[in-house]
Structure formats: structure tokens, C-alpha cells
Design an enzyme around this catalytic site. Structure first.
Site, PDB file in Angstrom:
ATOM      1  N   CYS A 130     -11.612  -0.645  -8.228  1.00 42.87           N
ATOM      2  CA  CYS A 130     -10.336   0.063  -8.360  1.00 42.87           C
ATOM      3  C   CYS A 130     -10.033   0.353  -9.828  1.00 42.87           C
ATOM      4  O   CYS A 130      -9.611  -0.538 -10.574  1.00 42.87           O
ATOM      5  CB  CYS A 130      -9.233  -0.796  -7.741  1.00 42.87           C
ATOM      6  SG  CYS A 130      -7.612  -0.051  -7.834  1.00 42.87           S
ATOM      7  N   CYS A 133      -6.365  -0.035 -10.782  1.00 41.43           N
ATOM      8  CA  CYS A 133      -5.939  -1.435 -10.953  1.00 41.43           C
ATOM      9  C   CYS A 133      -6.463  -2.025 -12.258  1.00 41.43           C
ATOM     10  O   CYS A 133      -5.749  -2.704 -12.979  1.00 41.43           O
ATOM     11  CB  CYS A 133      -6.462  -2.307  -9.818  1.00 41.43           C
ATOM     12  SG  CYS A 133      -6.331  -1.598  -8.187  1.00 41.43           S
ATOM     13  N   ASP A 134      -7.731  -1.807 -12.532  1.00 40.20           N
ATOM     14  CA  ASP A 134      -8.415  -2.598 -13.562  1.00 40.20           C
ATOM     15  C   ASP A 134      -8.828  -1.822 -14.803  1.00 40.20           C
ATOM     16  O   ASP A 134      -9.340  -2.424 -15.756  1.00 40.20           O
ATOM     17  CB  ASP A 134      -9.678  -3.243 -12.949  1.00 40.20           C
ATOM     18  CG  ASP A 134      -9.325  -4.193 -11.800  1.00 40.20           C
ATOM     19  OD1 ASP A 134      -8.188  -4.684 -11.782  1.00 40.20           O
ATOM     20  OD2 ASP A 134     -10.188  -4.422 -10.938  1.00 40.20           O
TER      21      ASP A 134
HETATM   22  C1  LIG Z   1     -10.811  -6.598  -6.445  1.00 36.87           C
HETATM   23  C2  LIG Z   1      -9.542  -5.824  -6.118  1.00 36.87           C
HETATM   24  C3  LIG Z   1      -8.570  -5.707  -7.085  1.00 36.87           C
HETATM   25  C4  LIG Z   1      -7.412  -5.010  -6.808  1.00 36.87           C
HETATM   26  N1  LIG Z   1      -6.467  -4.944  -7.777  1.00 36.87           N
HETATM   27  C5  LIG Z   1      -5.301  -4.338  -7.506  1.00 36.87           C
HETATM   28  C6  LIG Z   1      -4.262  -4.318  -8.488  1.00 36.87           C
HETATM   29  O1  LIG Z   1      -4.416  -4.846  -9.599  1.00 36.87           O
HETATM   30  N2  LIG Z   1      -3.107  -3.697  -8.153  1.00 36.87           N
HETATM   31  C7  LIG Z   1      -2.906  -3.089  -6.940  1.00 36.87           C
HETATM   32  O2  LIG Z   1      -1.827  -2.554  -6.709  1.00 36.87           O
HETATM   33  N3  LIG Z   1      -3.871  -3.100  -5.999  1.00 36.87           N
HETATM   34  C8  LIG Z   1      -5.053  -3.706  -6.238  1.00 36.87           C
HETATM   35  N4  LIG Z   1      -6.035  -3.709  -5.298  1.00 36.87           N
HETATM   36  C9  LIG Z   1      -5.789  -3.021  -4.007  1.00 36.87           C
HETATM   37  C10 LIG Z   1      -4.933  -3.940  -3.110  1.00 36.87           C
HETATM   38  O3  LIG Z   1      -5.531  -5.218  -3.043  1.00 36.87           O
HETATM   39  C11 LIG Z   1      -4.799  -3.349  -1.708  1.00 36.87           C
HETATM   40  O4  LIG Z   1      -4.207  -2.075  -1.811  1.00 36.87           O
HETATM   41  C12 LIG Z   1      -3.934  -4.251  -0.815  1.00 36.87           C
HETATM   42  O5  LIG Z   1      -4.512  -5.538  -0.731  1.00 36.87           O
HETATM   43  C13 LIG Z   1      -3.785  -3.669   0.579  1.00 36.87           C
HETATM   44  O6  LIG Z   1      -3.087  -4.603   1.357  1.00 36.87           O
HETATM   45  P1  LIG Z   1      -3.202  -4.609   2.951  1.00 36.87           P
HETATM   46  O7  LIG Z   1      -2.294  -5.677   3.413  1.00 36.87           O
HETATM   47  O8  LIG Z   1      -3.040  -3.250   3.466  1.00 36.87           O
HETATM   48  O9  LIG Z   1      -4.717  -4.990   3.271  1.00 36.87           O
HETATM   49  P2  LIG Z   1      -5.603  -6.260   2.923  1.00 36.87           P
HETATM   50  O10 LIG Z   1      -5.235  -6.858   1.639  1.00 36.87           O
HETATM   51  O11 LIG Z   1      -7.004  -5.783   3.097  1.00 36.87           O
HETATM   52  O12 LIG Z   1      -5.249  -7.316   4.067  1.00 36.87           O
HETATM   53  C14 LIG Z   1      -5.674  -7.146   5.384  1.00 36.87           C
HETATM   54  C15 LIG Z   1      -5.795  -8.500   6.053  1.00 36.87           C
HETATM   55  O13 LIG Z   1      -6.081  -8.316   7.438  1.00 36.87           O
HETATM   56  C16 LIG Z   1      -7.008  -9.294   7.845  1.00 36.87           C
HETATM   57  N5  LIG Z   1      -7.726  -8.819   9.026  1.00 36.87           N
HETATM   58  C17 LIG Z   1      -8.537  -7.723   9.126  1.00 36.87           C
HETATM   59  N6  LIG Z   1      -9.010  -7.607  10.380  1.00 36.87           N
HETATM   60  C18 LIG Z   1      -8.508  -8.642  11.089  1.00 36.87           C
HETATM   61  C19 LIG Z   1      -8.665  -9.075  12.436  1.00 36.87           C
HETATM   62  N7  LIG Z   1      -9.438  -8.415  13.314  1.00 36.87           N
HETATM   63  N8  LIG Z   1      -8.011 -10.184  12.834  1.00 36.87           N
HETATM   64  C20 LIG Z   1      -7.212 -10.878  11.968  1.00 36.87           C
HETATM   65  N9  LIG Z   1      -7.038 -10.521  10.681  1.00 36.87           N
HETATM   66  C21 LIG Z   1      -7.674  -9.411  10.238  1.00 36.87           C
HETATM   67  C22 LIG Z   1      -7.922  -9.461   6.634  1.00 36.87           C
HETATM   68  O14 LIG Z   1      -8.601 -10.722   6.657  1.00 36.87           O
HETATM   69  C23 LIG Z   1      -6.922  -9.358   5.479  1.00 36.87           C
HETATM   70  O15 LIG Z   1      -6.418 -10.616   5.096  1.00 36.87           O
HETATM   71  C24 LIG Z   1      -7.212  -4.386  -5.541  1.00 36.87           C
HETATM   72  C25 LIG Z   1      -8.209  -4.495  -4.565  1.00 36.87           C
HETATM   73  C26 LIG Z   1      -9.361  -5.219  -4.841  1.00 36.87           C
HETATM   74  C27 LIG Z   1     -10.427  -5.360  -3.779  1.00 36.87           C
END
Ligand SMILES: Cc1cc2nc3c(=O)[nH]c(=O)nc-3n(C[C@H](O)[C@H](O)[C@H](O)COP(=O)(O)OP(=O)(O)OC[C@H]3O[C@@H](n4cnc5c(N)ncnc54)[C@H](O)[C@@H]3O)c2cc1C
Length: 302
Positions: A130, A133-134
Site C-alpha cells: 500500500c 499507507c507506507d
Molecule cells: C501491510 C498493510 C498495511 C496497511 N497500512 C495501512 C495504513 O497505514 N493506513 C490505512 O488506512 N490502511 C492501511 N492498510 C489497509 C487497511 O488495513 C485495510 O483497508 C483495512 O484493514 C480494511 O478493513 P476490513 O475490515 O475491511 O478488512 P480486513 O482488515 O481484511 O478484515 C477482515 C476480517 O475478516 C476475517 N474473515 C475473512 N473471511 C472470514 C470468514 N470466512 N470467517 C470469519 N472471518 C473471516 C479476516 O480474518 C479479517 O480479520 C494496510 C494494509 C496492509 C495489508
């Protein structure tokens, strides 16, 4: 009887749990791994409004604690399938069955890795998925971007304004992304196109120091001395068990607008797993709030 089930305890799911419990809904959050989602692996988060500097794990811990203190229930189980009949959602997991009249899918997306041996070890230590982000962590330093679509091109553009050198590594000699964006990139003196090439190895001690690239046509091997490697080869939405429930786009993202409503009544999609343009913590948190309040309104109007 539960009012609402939320699948996924990432930023979107935890934000939804906070808003749903505060709206008086009896709420169960189902998570297959550790709470917190994708961000837990990130040691530095500097763009969450109001928190100038934190880690992903700390941010996740705060959200989880807040949701739990408000009365959200948690089940650490993997959702394997969901069916809806007569307005009731039946969620089957590897440990049992849960039912509720409203469901929020907040299962996020996973970045597609390059599949290199050292990739995981260097993630957060030079390897990033990302640029938004970084990117700032690599100010004035050389980096590489891998990919040939719009995300890779946009990342290269963003990084060109921050970093000393940006190598854009793509396995073909043509980009899938927009032609105009490619032409814009060519105007940056600090962007070098490394075409027909793939990254074959990552080198470094504690942190990334170089990416080894190989030209697929000539076989030439080159060592790019970079502090950062931004992988932009696509994301995989984690929607496989739910794809039959509502409309998805060609990439598998659940189709939902800013109201987070899917094509099925009572079913909401929040966070990275839904169709949207900006996939970040702040937009995931916003989705969680919108979906939870939407679910509360849906339940009132039934
Ligand atoms: C390395 C990295 C660094 C990042 N840095 C930043 C940053 O600095 N700033 C920023 O704004 N964004 C950052 N992002 C992006 C940010 O992390 C995502 O936009 C955010 O996490 C999205 O949140 P979410 O809840 O939609 O999904 P997710 O964080 O992906 O959470 C989804 C959850 O659902 C669970 N899940 C999936 N399928 C199932 C299932 N079948 N049964 C039960 N549970 C399930 C997963 O285990 C997970 O815990 C970064 C991403 C990464 C990978």
C-alpha cells in the site's frame, strides 16, 4: 435471539460492532483469526485521523476492547457458508450455526503476494502492499513498484513525488493500466521502467536492501538497491462463501454503494470486501458505521 451477525473482526467489522451495540442491537462478531484484520501486521499507522502515530496491533486492540466493553459478543470461528430463508440468515461455521435477521459481511480482502521466499519476512520491513499507507516511510529513498495495472501506475506516481528513485517492474512490455497514466509517469525523471522483468529474490538483513529482477526475454539479472518494494499485483476479496448471496463484480467484490446495502434485503457489505475506490482503515471504519446503522433501520422497518 441475535439481531445482527457481523462476519469479520477487522476495522469494518469492529466499527460495525461498536455502532450496532450502541444502537441497542444484540450483536455477534464471527472472526476466523485474531481480531484486527489486515492492519495487525503493520507496525506503523500514521494516517488514522486523530491518532498521529500508532501500530496496527494497538489500533485493533483499542477497537476490539471498545466493541467488547459495549457488549458485542465474539466467536472465533471460520464462516463456511451462509443461507437466507424467510428473512433469517443462517451462518454455518467450523464450530456450529448462528442465526440472525441481519448480516454484515466485513471479510475484507487480501493482497495478492508475489510468492517469493522472503516476502513475508520483509513485509513491514521494506515490502509493502500500500503506497498510500507506507509511501512516506520511504521519503527520499529508492523504491520499486511491481505490477502493470492502474494501482501499480498510481502507486508509482505517488511514490515519484516522495522517493528518490522509483523502479516500475512489470513482467510485460505493455501496461494493463491507463495509457495516459503511463505517459505521465514517463515525464518523471526519477521513474525508471523495468519491463519484461520479474522479481526473483529479495535481499537484506533485518530490512530489505535489494530486489533481484530478471528480464524474461534476455535472461539478464539485475540487482535493484531499494529500501522499499511496493507490490501491486491485485487483491483477492474474501467473499467466496457468500458470493451466491448477492451481486458481485468481476473481481468478486460484493456490489454495494455508500449505504453498504447489497442486492439482498438485510445483507450489508462493509470495508475492503465491497466495491469502492479507496480501501483504507478510515473508509473501512466509516463503512462499519453506515452498515450497522443501516441494519438497525432495516430491523426497525421489518
Ligand atoms: C501491510 C498493510 C498495511 C496497511 N497500512 C495501512 C495504513 O497505514 N493506513 C490505512 O488506512 N490502511 C492501511 N492498510 C489497509 C487497511 O488495513 C485495510 O483497508 C483495512 O484493514 C480494511 O478493513 P476490513 O475490515 O475491511 O478488512 P480486513 O482488515 O481484511 O478484515 C477482515 C476480517 O475478516 C476475517 N474473515 C475473512 N473471511 C472470514 C470468514 N470466512 N470467517 C470469519 N472471518 C473471516 C479476516 O480474518 C479479517 O480479520 C494496510 C494494509 C496492509 C495489508
Amino acid at each position: 435471539m441475535l439481531d445482527l451477525i457481523i462476519v469479520g473482526a477487522g476495522t469494518a467489522g469492529l466499527s460495525a460492532a461498536i455502532y450496532a451495540t450502541r444502537a441497542g442491537l444484540s450483536t455477534l462478531v464471527i472472526e476466523r483469526a485474531m481480531y484486527g484484520g489486515q492492519i495487525t501486521v503493520s507496525p506503523e499507522v500514521d494516517n488514522y485521523p486523530g491518532i498521529p502515530h500508532t501500530s496496527g496491533a494497538e489500533l485493533a486492540q483499542g477497537m476490539y476492547q471498545q466493541a467488547e466493553d459495549l457488549g458485542a459478543q465474539f466467536a472465533f470461528e471460520t464462516v463456511e457458508s451462509v443461507e437466507e430463508e424467510g428473512g433469517l440468515y443462517t451462518v454455518r461455521t467450523d464450530a456450529g450455526t448462528h442465526t440472525a435477521p441481519a448480516l454484515i459481511l466485513a471479510t475484507g480482502a487480501q493482497n495478492r503476494p508475489l510468492g517469493l521466499a522472503e516476502e513475508q519476512r520483509f513485509t513491514g520491513r521494506g515490502v509493502s502492499y500500500c503506497a498510500t499507507c507506507d509511501g512516506m516511510f520511504f521519503k527520499g529513498r529508492p523504491v520499486a513498484v511491481v505490477g502493470g495495472g492502474n494501482t501499480a501506475l498510481e502507486d508509482a506516481e505517488v511514490l515519484a513525488g516522495i522517493c528518490s528513485t522509483v523502479y516500475l517492474v512489470h513482467r510485460r512490455d505493455q501496461f494493463r493500466g491507463e495509457h495516459a497514466q503511463v505517459e505521465r509517469l514517463r515525464t518523471h525523471a526519477n521513474v525508471e521502467f523495468v519491463l519484461d522483468s520479474v522479481v526473483t529474490a529479495l535481499e537484506g538483513e533485518d530490512k530489505l536492501q535489494a530486489a533481484v529482477v530478471e528480464n524474461r526475454k534476455t535472461g539478464e539479472v539485475r540487482r535493484l538497491e531499494v529500501d522499499g518494494l511496493f507490490v501491486a499485483v491485485g487483491q483477492i476479496p474474501q467473499n467466496q462463501p457468500f458470493a451466491h448471496l448477492a451481486e458481485t463484480d468481476a473481481q468478486g467484490y460484493l456490489k454495494a454503494g455508500e449505504d453498504c446495502r447489497t442486492s439482498r434485503p438485510g445483507l450489508f457489505a462493509a470495508g475492503d470486501g465491497r466495491t469502492k475506490t479507496v480501501r483504507q482503515l478510515v473508509t473501512a471504519a466509516a463503512d462499519g458505521a453506515v452498515a450497522a446503522l443501516g441494519a438497525a433501520e432495516y430491523l426497525r422497518s421489518r
